[in-house]
Design a protein around this motif. Structure first.
Motif, PDB file in Angstrom:
ATOM      1  N   GLY A 128       0.798  -1.239   0.000  1.00  0.00           N
ATOM      2  CA  GLY A 128       0.000   0.000   0.000  1.00  0.00           C
ATOM      3  C   GLY A 128       0.814   1.265   0.000  1.00  0.00           C
ATOM      4  O   GLY A 128       0.348   2.325   0.432  1.00  0.00           O
ATOM      5  N   ILE A 129       2.076   1.169  -0.464  1.00  0.00           N
ATOM      6  CA  ILE A 129       2.986   2.317  -0.456  1.00  0.00           C
ATOM      7  C   ILE A 129       3.088   2.888  -1.865  1.00  0.00           C
ATOM      8  O   ILE A 129       3.261   2.130  -2.840  1.00  0.00           O
ATOM      9  CB  ILE A 129       4.382   1.886   0.053  1.00  0.00           C
ATOM     10  N   ALA A 130       2.988   4.200  -2.008  1.00  0.00           N
ATOM     11  CA  ALA A 130       3.128   4.835  -3.322  1.00  0.00           C
ATOM     12  C   ALA A 130       4.565   4.661  -3.808  1.00  0.00           C
ATOM     13  O   ALA A 130       5.514   4.749  -3.012  1.00  0.00           O
ATOM     14  CB  ALA A 130       2.763   6.309  -3.235  1.00  0.00           C
ATOM     15  N   THR A 131       4.723   4.408  -5.104  1.00  0.00           N
ATOM     16  CA  THR A 131       6.044   4.048  -5.632  1.00  0.00           C
ATOM     17  C   THR A 131       6.575   5.111  -6.595  1.00  0.00           C
ATOM     18  O   THR A 131       5.830   5.689  -7.389  1.00  0.00           O
ATOM     19  CB  THR A 131       5.949   2.700  -6.395  1.00  0.00           C
ATOM     20  N   SER A 132       7.868   5.343  -6.491  1.00  0.00           N
ATOM     21  CA  SER A 132       8.563   6.288  -7.354  1.00  0.00           C
ATOM     22  C   SER A 132       9.912   5.696  -7.731  1.00  0.00           C
ATOM     23  O   SER A 132      10.500   4.937  -6.953  1.00  0.00           O
ATOM     24  CB  SER A 132       8.752   7.628  -6.624  1.00  0.00           C
ATOM     25  N   LEU A 133      10.393   6.028  -8.928  1.00  0.00           N
ATOM     26  CA  LEU A 133      11.698   5.549  -9.398  1.00  0.00           C
ATOM     27  C   LEU A 133      12.610   6.728  -9.673  1.00  0.00           C
ATOM     28  O   LEU A 133      12.173   7.729 -10.273  1.00  0.00           O
ATOM     29  CB  LEU A 133      11.532   4.732 -10.694  1.00  0.00           C
ATOM     30  N   PHE A 134      13.855   6.609  -9.251  1.00  0.00           N
ATOM     31  CA  PHE A 134      14.865   7.657  -9.483  1.00  0.00           C
ATOM     32  C   PHE A 134      15.552   7.342 -10.804  1.00  0.00           C
ATOM     33  O   PHE A 134      16.318   6.365 -10.895  1.00  0.00           O
ATOM     34  CB  PHE A 134      15.871   7.674  -8.329  1.00  0.00           C
ATOM     35  N   LEU A 135      15.259   8.137 -11.828  1.00  0.00           N
ATOM     36  CA  LEU A 135      15.715   7.796 -13.184  1.00  0.00           C
ATOM     37  C   LEU A 135      16.474   8.938 -13.837  1.00  0.00           C
ATOM     38  O   LEU A 135      16.172  10.120 -13.616  1.00  0.00           O
ATOM     39  CB  LEU A 135      14.515   7.457 -14.072  1.00  0.00           C
ATOM     40  N   ASP A 136      17.423   8.570 -14.679  1.00  0.00           N
ATOM     41  CA  ASP A 136      18.052   9.560 -15.552  1.00  0.00           C
ATOM     42  C   ASP A 136      17.008  10.039 -16.561  1.00  0.00           C
ATOM     43  O   ASP A 136      16.087   9.287 -16.900  1.00  0.00           O
ATOM     44  CB  ASP A 136      19.240   8.923 -16.303  1.00  0.00           C
ATOM     45  N   PRO A 137      17.129  11.271 -17.056  1.00  0.00           N
ATOM     46  CA  PRO A 137      16.163  11.790 -18.046  1.00  0.00           C
ATOM     47  C   PRO A 137      16.397  11.171 -19.421  1.00  0.00           C
ATOM     48  O   PRO A 137      16.805  11.841 -20.356  1.00  0.00           O
ATOM     49  CB  PRO A 137      16.411  13.302 -18.035  1.00  0.00           C
ATOM     50  N   GLU A 138      16.154   9.877 -19.511  1.00  0.00           N
ATOM     51  CA  GLU A 138      16.342   9.115 -20.753  1.00  0.00           C
ATOM     52  C   GLU A 138      14.998   8.526 -21.179  1.00  0.00           C
ATOM     53  O   GLU A 138      14.349   7.821 -20.372  1.00  0.00           O
ATOM     54  CB  GLU A 138      17.337   7.959 -20.528  1.00  0.00           C
ATOM     55  N   PRO A 139      14.533   8.782 -22.396  1.00  0.00           N
ATOM     56  CA  PRO A 139      13.207   8.292 -22.840  1.00  0.00           C
ATOM     57  C   PRO A 139      12.977   6.803 -22.615  1.00  0.00           C
ATOM     58  O   PRO A 139      11.903   6.405 -22.154  1.00  0.00           O
ATOM     59  CB  PRO A 139      13.197   8.647 -24.332  1.00  0.00           C
ATOM     60  N   ASN A 140      14.002   5.974 -22.852  1.00  0.00           N
ATOM     61  CA  ASN A 140      13.771   4.528 -22.683  1.00  0.00           C
ATOM     62  C   ASN A 140      13.494   4.166 -21.225  1.00  0.00           C
ATOM     63  O   ASN A 140      12.722   3.252 -20.925  1.00  0.00           O
ATOM     64  CB  ASN A 140      14.959   3.722 -23.235  1.00  0.00           C
ATOM     65  N   ALA A 152       5.092   7.711  -9.599  1.00  0.00           N
ATOM     66  CA  ALA A 152       5.893   8.911  -9.909  1.00  0.00           C
ATOM     67  C   ALA A 152       7.250   8.502 -10.446  1.00  0.00           C
ATOM     68  O   ALA A 152       7.724   7.383 -10.210  1.00  0.00           O
ATOM     69  CB  ALA A 152       6.069   9.762  -8.648  1.00  0.00           C
ATOM     70  N   VAL A 153       7.854   9.432 -11.167  1.00  0.00           N
ATOM     71  CA  VAL A 153       9.271   9.309 -11.528  1.00  0.00           C
ATOM     72  C   VAL A 153       9.978  10.542 -10.996  1.00  0.00           C
ATOM     73  O   VAL A 153       9.504  11.678 -11.187  1.00  0.00           O
ATOM     74  CB  VAL A 153       9.477   9.204 -13.046  1.00  0.00           C
ATOM     75  N   GLU A 154      11.088  10.315 -10.292  1.00  0.00           N
ATOM     76  CA  GLU A 154      11.930  11.436  -9.857  1.00  0.00           C
ATOM     77  C   GLU A 154      13.109  11.527 -10.803  1.00  0.00           C
ATOM     78  O   GLU A 154      13.941  10.609 -10.851  1.00  0.00           O
ATOM     79  CB  GLU A 154      12.407  11.259  -8.418  1.00  0.00           C
ATOM     80  N   LEU A 155      13.155  12.603 -11.590  1.00  0.00           N
ATOM     81  CA  LEU A 155      14.248  12.772 -12.541  1.00  0.00           C
ATOM     82  C   LEU A 155      15.526  13.173 -11.811  1.00  0.00           C
ATOM     83  O   LEU A 155      15.521  14.044 -10.945  1.00  0.00           O
ATOM     84  CB  LEU A 155      13.885  13.842 -13.571  1.00  0.00           C
ATOM     85  N   HIS A 156      16.604  12.526 -12.176  1.00  0.00           N
ATOM     86  CA  HIS A 156      17.924  12.775 -11.615  1.00  0.00           C
ATOM     87  C   HIS A 156      18.467  14.097 -12.183  1.00  0.00           C
ATOM     88  O   HIS A 156      18.732  14.194 -13.380  1.00  0.00           O
ATOM     89  CB  HIS A 156      18.844  11.619 -12.013  1.00  0.00           C
ATOM     90  N   THR A 157      18.592  15.090 -11.310  1.00  0.00           N
ATOM     91  CA  THR A 157      19.038  16.412 -11.767  1.00  0.00           C
ATOM     92  C   THR A 157      20.541  16.615 -11.552  1.00  0.00           C
ATOM     93  O   THR A 157      21.047  17.732 -11.713  1.00  0.00           O
ATOM     94  CB  THR A 157      18.261  17.525 -11.035  1.00  0.00           C
ATOM     95  N   GLY A 158      21.250  15.548 -11.221  1.00  0.00           N
ATOM     96  CA  GLY A 158      22.697  15.656 -11.018  1.00  0.00           C
ATOM     97  C   GLY A 158      23.452  16.200 -12.225  1.00  0.00           C
ATOM     98  O   GLY A 158      24.229  17.164 -12.090  1.00  0.00           O
ATOM     99  N   PRO A 159      23.234  15.650 -13.430  1.00  0.00           N
ATOM    100  CA  PRO A 159      23.952  16.184 -14.617  1.00  0.00           C
ATOM    101  C   PRO A 159      23.646  17.672 -14.841  1.00  0.00           C
ATOM    102  O   PRO A 159      24.522  18.454 -15.204  1.00  0.00           O
ATOM    103  CB  PRO A 159      23.427  15.312 -15.758  1.00  0.00           C
TER     104      PRO A 159
END
Ligand SMILES: CC(=O)[C@@H](O)[C@H](O)COP(=O)(O)O
Ligand SMILES: NCC(=O)COP(=O)(O)O
Length: 246
Positions: A128-140, A152-159
């Motif tokens: 019952g936990i909402a899920t999010s993935l930490f991803l590079d801003p890559e379309p694939n 949700a998706v959390e976009l990696h703003t490191g670059p």
């Protein structure tokens, strides 16, 4: 249309300072309460496999004391996953981890997943936990996340944070383009890593940005001005973007 951006404050590095002497202070639990008073909409904490900063005790207390959203960051590791499902945070953000890294280096490779990430997502959903993935801003990667039906998706703003000159606009463009893909797929658009008081506004201005998770720069500022004021300053910056978006 103005959009109101949620501010998630990551208190990992309050615990980093505590772990420097393996002591009791500063306490990230108290830091989280002060962050809430400063205007945080969520508290983020990363229970790493090596427990270099946030501890199991911290996690148990966050979920009992934090009055805003709790966002539990973890790798797809069975023991940490079990803790997450037991303590029941509002959100879980799956991130990659390696013991040698100074901090998170890249996004999850969900496109290349052999099932481990998918299994972790299902386990979290079943709890019952909402899920999010930490991803590079890559379309694939975004397409793969949409297929897994995460919230949700959390976009990696490191670059973006490390970019200089013309590369800054290029990285912002990557974030905006994949941000639109995330929203078009019906997922919440989040972003984080390396954001600070100087570079945050262009990311906050990305159409449909729902949440920014910011830690190191706020904790660093809090050493000088206190956690409540450090968060309030960041809150004012984000609100100024909303007003400008009119
Ligand atoms: C995924 C991310 O960028 C951060 O939320 C993460 O917590 C960074 O790891 P450290 O907090 O250990 O630097
Ligand atoms: N997921 C990003 C986060 O929680 C904070 O990252 P940082 O601001 O500490 O780099």
């Amino acid at each position: 249309m103005p959009h109101f951006i949620d501010l998630g404050v990551n208190v990992d590095h309050v615990a980093t300072l505590r772990q420097a002497r393996r002591g009791q202070e500063p306490d990230p639990i108290i830091a989280a309460a002060l962050a809430e008073q400063g205007g945080a909409d969520g508290i983020t904490f990363h229970l790493r496999e090596d427990r270099r900063h946030i501890s199991d005790r911290d996690v148990e207390l966050f979920v009992k004391t934090v009055q805003v959203r709790t966002n539990f960051e973890l790798a797809c590791a069975a023991d940490v996953l079990a803790i997450c499902c037991r303590v029941q945070p509002d959100w879980a953000l799956l991130v990659p981890e390696s013991r040698e890294e100074v901090t998170t280096e890249g996004g999850l490779d969900v496109a290349g997943d052999t099932g481990r990430i998918a299994d972790a997502i299902q386990t979290l959903k079943d709890a019952g936990i909402a899920t999010s993935l930490f991803l590079d801003p890559e379309p694939n990667q975004i397409e793969a996340a949409a297929n897994l039906k995460v919230d949700a998706v959390e976009l990696h703003t490191g670059p973006y944070a490390l970019a200089k000159g013309a590369a800054v606009e290029h990285e912002l463009g990557r974030l905006a383009d994949t941000g639109k893909m995330i929203r078009d797929a019906g997922m919440r658009l989040h972003a984080g890593h390396g954001l600070n008081y100087v570079n945050v506004r262009p990311v906050a201005a990305i159409e449909g940005m729902a949440e920014l998770n910011i830690g190191h720069s706020i904790v660093s500022r809090s050493v000088m001005v206190g956690m409540r004021e450090a968060v309030a300053e960041m809150r004012r910056l984000l609100d100024s973007v909303t007003i400008a978006a009119g």
